[in-house]
Design a protein around this motif. Structure first.
Motif, PDB file in Angstrom:
ATOM      1  N   ALA A  81      88.690  43.251  84.029  1.00  0.00           N
ATOM      2  CA  ALA A  81      88.852  43.835  84.973  1.00  0.00           C
ATOM      3  C   ALA A  81      89.680  43.598  85.824  1.00  0.00           C
ATOM      4  O   ALA A  81      90.957  44.546  86.254  1.00  0.00           O
ATOM      5  N   LYS A  82      89.734  42.846  85.867  1.00  0.00           N
ATOM      6  CA  LYS A  82      91.243  42.379  87.317  1.00  0.00           C
ATOM      7  C   LYS A  82      92.023  42.450  87.024  1.00  0.00           C
ATOM      8  O   LYS A  82      92.968  42.581  87.207  1.00  0.00           O
ATOM      9  N   GLY A  83      92.945  41.497  85.715  1.00  0.00           N
ATOM     10  CA  GLY A  83      94.074  41.782  84.968  1.00  0.00           C
ATOM     11  C   GLY A  83      94.460  43.359  84.926  1.00  0.00           C
ATOM     12  O   GLY A  83      95.270  43.563  85.280  1.00  0.00           O
ATOM     13  N   LEU A  84      93.493  44.567  84.800  1.00  0.00           N
ATOM     14  CA  LEU A  84      94.376  45.857  84.946  1.00  0.00           C
ATOM     15  C   LEU A  84      94.531  46.459  86.548  1.00  0.00           C
ATOM     16  O   LEU A  84      95.429  46.733  86.586  1.00  0.00           O
ATOM     17  N   CYS A  85      93.890  45.978  86.931  1.00  0.00           N
ATOM     18  CA  CYS A  85      93.982  46.018  88.358  1.00  0.00           C
ATOM     19  C   CYS A  85      95.089  44.819  89.312  1.00  0.00           C
ATOM     20  O   CYS A  85      96.200  45.706  89.270  1.00  0.00           O
ATOM     21  N   PHE A  86      95.296  43.727  89.021  1.00  0.00           N
ATOM     22  CA  PHE A  86      96.820  43.476  89.050  1.00  0.00           C
ATOM     23  C   PHE A  86      98.158  43.994  88.039  1.00  0.00           C
ATOM     24  O   PHE A  86      98.622  44.058  89.097  1.00  0.00           O
ATOM     25  N   ALA A  87      97.644  44.307  87.449  1.00  0.00           N
ATOM     26  CA  ALA A  87      98.670  44.804  86.299  1.00  0.00           C
ATOM     27  C   ALA A  87      98.880  45.996  87.063  1.00  0.00           C
ATOM     28  O   ALA A  87     100.902  46.172  87.265  1.00  0.00           O
ATOM     29  N   PHE A  88      98.005  47.372  87.260  1.00  0.00           N
ATOM     30  CA  PHE A  88      98.352  48.628  87.761  1.00  0.00           C
ATOM     31  C   PHE A  88      98.333  48.681  88.873  1.00  0.00           C
ATOM     32  O   PHE A  88      98.258  50.174  89.415  1.00  0.00           O
ATOM     33  N   ASP A  89      97.587  47.313  89.809  1.00  0.00           N
ATOM     34  CA  ASP A  89      97.335  47.939  91.411  1.00  0.00           C
ATOM     35  C   ASP A  89      96.091  48.918  91.907  1.00  0.00           C
ATOM     36  O   ASP A  89      96.750  49.792  91.912  1.00  0.00           O
ATOM     37  N   LYS A  90      95.476  48.531  91.284  1.00  0.00           N
ATOM     38  CA  LYS A  90      94.082  50.174  90.950  1.00  0.00           C
ATOM     39  C   LYS A  90      92.930  49.034  92.175  1.00  0.00           C
ATOM     40  O   LYS A  90      92.925  47.736  91.555  1.00  0.00           O
ATOM     41  N   PRO A  91      92.468  50.016  92.661  1.00  0.00           N
ATOM     42  CA  PRO A  91      91.151  48.762  93.051  1.00  0.00           C
ATOM     43  C   PRO A  91      90.309  48.460  92.721  1.00  0.00           C
ATOM     44  O   PRO A  91      89.325  49.146  91.048  1.00  0.00           O
ATOM     45  N   LEU A  92      89.376  47.377  93.116  1.00  0.00           N
ATOM     46  CA  LEU A  92      88.184  46.559  91.440  1.00  0.00           C
ATOM     47  C   LEU A  92      87.102  47.223  92.312  1.00  0.00           C
ATOM     48  O   LEU A  92      86.672  46.873  93.522  1.00  0.00           O
ATOM     49  N   ILE A  93      85.725  47.733  91.869  1.00  0.00           N
ATOM     50  CA  ILE A  93      83.940  48.159  92.140  1.00  0.00           C
ATOM     51  C   ILE A  93      83.577  47.076  91.828  1.00  0.00           C
ATOM     52  O   ILE A  93      83.535  47.435  90.373  1.00  0.00           O
ATOM     53  N   SER A  94      82.647  46.544  92.114  1.00  0.00           N
ATOM     54  CA  SER A  94      81.349  45.812  91.052  1.00  0.00           C
ATOM     55  C   SER A  94      80.528  46.440  91.017  1.00  0.00           C
ATOM     56  O   SER A  94      80.079  46.824  92.307  1.00  0.00           O
TER      57      SER A  94
END
Length: 225
Positions: A81-94
């Motif tokens: 999840a963090k990898g996708l958020c970093f790569a595509f500049d997306k917010p992370l929700i837990s």
């Protein structure tokens, strides 16, 4: 409109869903009794993106099950999840794993107790009312005949999750009800992650860590004689 990728790897169920405004568009999951997350997670993500013809760059957020649960499973899910958020500049929700699991059933009255196996007679659990409001904090606890005595005396209690299965012979009160074959799933995450997205309830991608509840303990291998 919000398109959210949901990732659930806290237990043996490797589960991924893609949802728009809380409605699941596609889902992939496998619970074969093994922890197959490392092999299945990324192919599952690619499959549902291909099925819905949605590009990763078009996602509005990525949601991940935060725990408690399997140490390794949580690490795999959160890392993805963090990898996708970093790569595509997306917010992370837990999403709390037990909260998500509680939504796997619907009851008109009584209490819902989702349980995750924590080895031997220990479980991770919390208590929710029929409206899914959490009324007791998450605990790691050893189950005996006195567990949940107060709740069971007041009315029906519904136990579910892989931790509930091993408690059937111990929790024998007439108000104890056991729901079989329920695991945390990215399906139930969809509504929860959308609610958090609308509130801008997001995590710091750089510093977010899973909620392990207990410290990870490495068991030394026995020396061969």
């Amino acid at each position: 409109m919000a398109t959210i990728l949901n990732i659930e790897t806290a237990t043996k169920n490797c589960s991924v869903s893609l949802a728009k405004d809380g409605v699941v568009l596609a889902i992939r999951e496998l619970n074969d009794g093994n922890y197959s997350h490392a092999e299945k997670l990324h192919p599952f993500i690619q499959e549902i993106l291909d099925e819905t013809k949605i590009k990763t760059s078009e996602l509005d957020a990525v949601a991940v099950s935060k725990g408690p649960g399997s140490y390794t499973g949580l690490r795999i899910g959160v890392s993805a999840a963090k990898g996708l958020c970093f790569a595509f500049d997306k917010p992370l929700i837990s999403i709390e794993t037990l909260t998500s699991l509680s939504h796997a059933i619907s009851v008109e009255e009584g209490l819902i107790v989702p349980m995750l196996d924590a080895r031997r007679m220990e479980v991770y659990s919390a208590v929710y009312n029929s409206n899914y409001s959490q009324i007791r904090e998450i605990k790691a606890e050893i189950i005996d005949e006195n567990s949940f005595k107060e709740e069971l005396e007041k009315g029906k209690v519904y136990f579910l999750g892989d931790g509930a299965e091993k408690c059937k012979e111990t929790l024998t009160h007439k108000n104890a009800n056991f729901i079989d074959a329920k695991f945390p799933s990215a399906k139930e995450m969809a509504v929860l992650s959308y609610d958090k997205y609308k509130k801008n309830d997001i995590e710091d991608v750089a510093y977010f860590e899973p909620f392990y509840l207990k410290d990870f303990v490495v068991t030394p291998q026995k020396k061969k004689v």
